[in-house]
Scaffold this motif. Sequence first.
Motif, PDB file in Angstrom:
ATOM      1  N   LYS A 100      -1.410  -9.482 -12.389  1.00 13.83           N
ATOM      2  CA  LYS A 100      -1.699 -10.059 -11.072  1.00 13.83           C
ATOM      3  C   LYS A 100      -1.829  -8.928 -10.042  1.00 13.83           C
ATOM      4  O   LYS A 100      -1.168  -7.900 -10.153  1.00 13.83           O
ATOM      5  CB  LYS A 100      -0.574 -11.006 -10.659  1.00 13.83           C
ATOM      6  CG  LYS A 100      -0.287 -12.079 -11.688  1.00 13.83           C
ATOM      7  CD  LYS A 100      -0.810 -13.402 -11.299  1.00 13.83           C
ATOM      8  CE  LYS A 100      -0.539 -14.447 -12.357  1.00 13.83           C
ATOM      9  NZ  LYS A 100       0.118 -15.603 -11.861  1.00 13.83           N
ATOM     10  N   PRO A 101      -2.673  -9.120  -9.025  1.00 14.20           N
ATOM     11  CA  PRO A 101      -2.792  -8.102  -7.985  1.00 14.20           C
ATOM     12  C   PRO A 101      -1.471  -7.897  -7.246  1.00 14.20           C
ATOM     13  O   PRO A 101      -0.800  -8.860  -6.868  1.00 14.20           O
ATOM     14  CB  PRO A 101      -3.841  -8.687  -7.032  1.00 14.20           C
ATOM     15  CG  PRO A 101      -4.622  -9.641  -7.867  1.00 14.20           C
ATOM     16  CD  PRO A 101      -3.620 -10.211  -8.839  1.00 14.20           C
ATOM     17  N   ILE A 102      -1.117  -6.640  -7.064  1.00 14.69           N
ATOM     18  CA  ILE A 102       0.072  -6.275  -6.293  1.00 14.69           C
ATOM     19  C   ILE A 102      -0.358  -5.246  -5.270  1.00 14.69           C
ATOM     20  O   ILE A 102      -1.059  -4.288  -5.586  1.00 14.69           O
ATOM     21  CB  ILE A 102       1.181  -5.703  -7.193  1.00 14.69           C
ATOM     22  CG1 ILE A 102       1.696  -6.796  -8.140  1.00 14.69           C
ATOM     23  CG2 ILE A 102       2.319  -5.125  -6.350  1.00 14.69           C
ATOM     24  CD1 ILE A 102       2.791  -6.343  -9.069  1.00 14.69           C
ATOM     25  N   GLY A 153      -6.476  -0.276 -10.951  1.00 11.87           N
ATOM     26  CA  GLY A 153      -6.290  -1.507 -11.711  1.00 11.87           C
ATOM     27  C   GLY A 153      -5.943  -2.655 -10.776  1.00 11.87           C
ATOM     28  O   GLY A 153      -6.675  -2.948  -9.839  1.00 11.87           O
ATOM     29  N   ASN A 154      -4.776  -3.269 -11.025  1.00 15.15           N
ATOM     30  CA  ASN A 154      -4.352  -4.409 -10.198  1.00 15.15           C
ATOM     31  C   ASN A 154      -3.425  -3.986  -9.055  1.00 15.15           C
ATOM     32  O   ASN A 154      -2.809  -4.835  -8.421  1.00 15.15           O
ATOM     33  CB  ASN A 154      -3.656  -5.461 -11.063  1.00 15.15           C
ATOM     34  CG  ASN A 154      -2.388  -4.945 -11.708  1.00 15.15           C
ATOM     35  OD1 ASN A 154      -2.307  -3.789 -12.125  1.00 15.15           O
ATOM     36  ND2 ASN A 154      -1.389  -5.799 -11.817  1.00 15.15           N
ATOM     37  N   LEU A 155      -3.337  -2.694  -8.775  1.00 18.02           N
ATOM     38  CA  LEU A 155      -2.425  -2.179  -7.760  1.00 18.02           C
ATOM     39  C   LEU A 155      -3.179  -1.556  -6.591  1.00 18.02           C
ATOM     40  O   LEU A 155      -4.029  -0.688  -6.783  1.00 18.02           O
ATOM     41  CB  LEU A 155      -1.498  -1.132  -8.382  1.00 18.02           C
ATOM     42  CG  LEU A 155      -0.475  -0.479  -7.468  1.00 18.02           C
ATOM     43  CD1 LEU A 155       0.538  -1.500  -6.968  1.00 18.02           C
ATOM     44  CD2 LEU A 155       0.226   0.664  -8.197  1.00 18.02           C
ATOM     45  N   SER A 173     -10.865  -7.928  -2.656  1.00 15.08           N
ATOM     46  CA  SER A 173     -11.678  -7.694  -3.854  1.00 15.08           C
ATOM     47  C   SER A 173     -10.906  -8.046  -5.119  1.00 15.08           C
ATOM     48  O   SER A 173     -11.436  -8.687  -6.025  1.00 15.08           O
ATOM     49  CB  SER A 173     -12.138  -6.232  -3.924  1.00 15.08           C
ATOM     50  OG  SER A 173     -13.070  -5.963  -2.912  1.00 15.08           O
ATOM     51  N   LEU A 174      -9.641  -7.621  -5.187  1.00 18.41           N
ATOM     52  CA  LEU A 174      -8.823  -7.950  -6.360  1.00 18.41           C
ATOM     53  C   LEU A 174      -8.616  -9.454  -6.509  1.00 18.41           C
ATOM     54  O   LEU A 174      -8.521  -9.958  -7.633  1.00 18.41           O
ATOM     55  CB  LEU A 174      -7.456  -7.260  -6.281  1.00 18.41           C
ATOM     56  CG  LEU A 174      -7.406  -5.790  -6.596  1.00 18.41           C
ATOM     57  CD1 LEU A 174      -5.980  -5.258  -6.491  1.00 18.41           C
ATOM     58  CD2 LEU A 174      -7.956  -5.486  -7.984  1.00 18.41           C
ATOM     59  N   LEU A 175      -8.538 -10.150  -5.398  1.00 21.37           N
ATOM     60  CA  LEU A 175      -8.337 -11.606  -5.435  1.00 21.37           C
ATOM     61  C   LEU A 175      -9.643 -12.367  -5.644  1.00 21.37           C
ATOM     62  O   LEU A 175      -9.628 -13.592  -5.822  1.00 21.37           O
ATOM     63  CB  LEU A 175      -7.677 -12.071  -4.127  1.00 21.37           C
ATOM     64  CG  LEU A 175      -6.241 -11.609  -3.902  1.00 21.37           C
ATOM     65  CD1 LEU A 175      -5.784 -11.987  -2.507  1.00 21.37           C
ATOM     66  CD2 LEU A 175      -5.317 -12.209  -4.958  1.00 21.37           C
ATOM     67  N   GLY A 176     -10.768 -11.643  -5.608  1.00 25.82           N
ATOM     68  CA  GLY A 176     -12.065 -12.306  -5.773  1.00 25.82           C
ATOM     69  C   GLY A 176     -12.512 -13.043  -4.530  1.00 25.82           C
ATOM     70  O   GLY A 176     -13.338 -13.948  -4.601  1.00 25.82           O
TER      71      GLY A 176
END
Length: 181
Positions: A100-102, A153-155, A173-176
Motif C-alpha cells: 500500500k502507498p505510504i 516503489g510504494n513509498l 499518482s500512487l493512489l491512481g
Amino acid sequence: MEDYEVFVPFQSLQALECHVDAICRNKSAGDTCSTAVHDFEGDQTYSEKMGHDFKLTTNFKDTDASSYDDLVIHGGLAPEYLALDQDVIKLVKHLMDAGKPITSICHGQQILSATGVLNGKKCTACPAVKLNVVLGGGTWLEPDPIDHCFTDGNLVTEAACLAYPQFVSQFMSLLGIRVCF
C-alpha cells in the motif's frame, strides 16, 4: 505533531473526495491532539509555537490495517515516541508488506526506520533523521533542494513542508488519482 504536516495531507485528500481517518495511540474518535508549528530561526535551529487542535476521526485500537488504502506518517516530535510503539510498528509493517502507498514527512521516517521497511529503499527526511534512515537500511537521498520529494516503489518521502506540491502530486499518482479539467 507538526501542524502543517498533518493538516495539509489530511485536507488535500479530503479535497480530492477521499475518505480520510486520523488516528492517535491511546485516544478516541472526537478527541483532539495539539499540534506545533516549527519556524526556522536561522540555519541551525527552529522554534516551536503552539499550533491548532486536530480532531481525530477513529480509534487506533479499532483500526483494521487491511481496510486502508494508504498511510500518511506526519513529522514533528511524535514519531520519536511512536517509533517505540509495537502497535504502530505492526500497522506500518502490515501496510508496507501489502504494497500500500505510504507517505512519510520530515521526522516520520524515524517510524519507518524502526519498522525495518526502509531496507533497500531510497528516501529523504529532515537532515537530522539521516542517521535513522541509514541505520534503518535505507539509502539516503539528500533533500537538496529542500522542496524536493522522492518516490521509491510504494513509498513517498519528503524533508520539509516546502515539498508539499510534489508530495501531494506523487501521493496522488500512487493512489491512481487524476485531476481532469
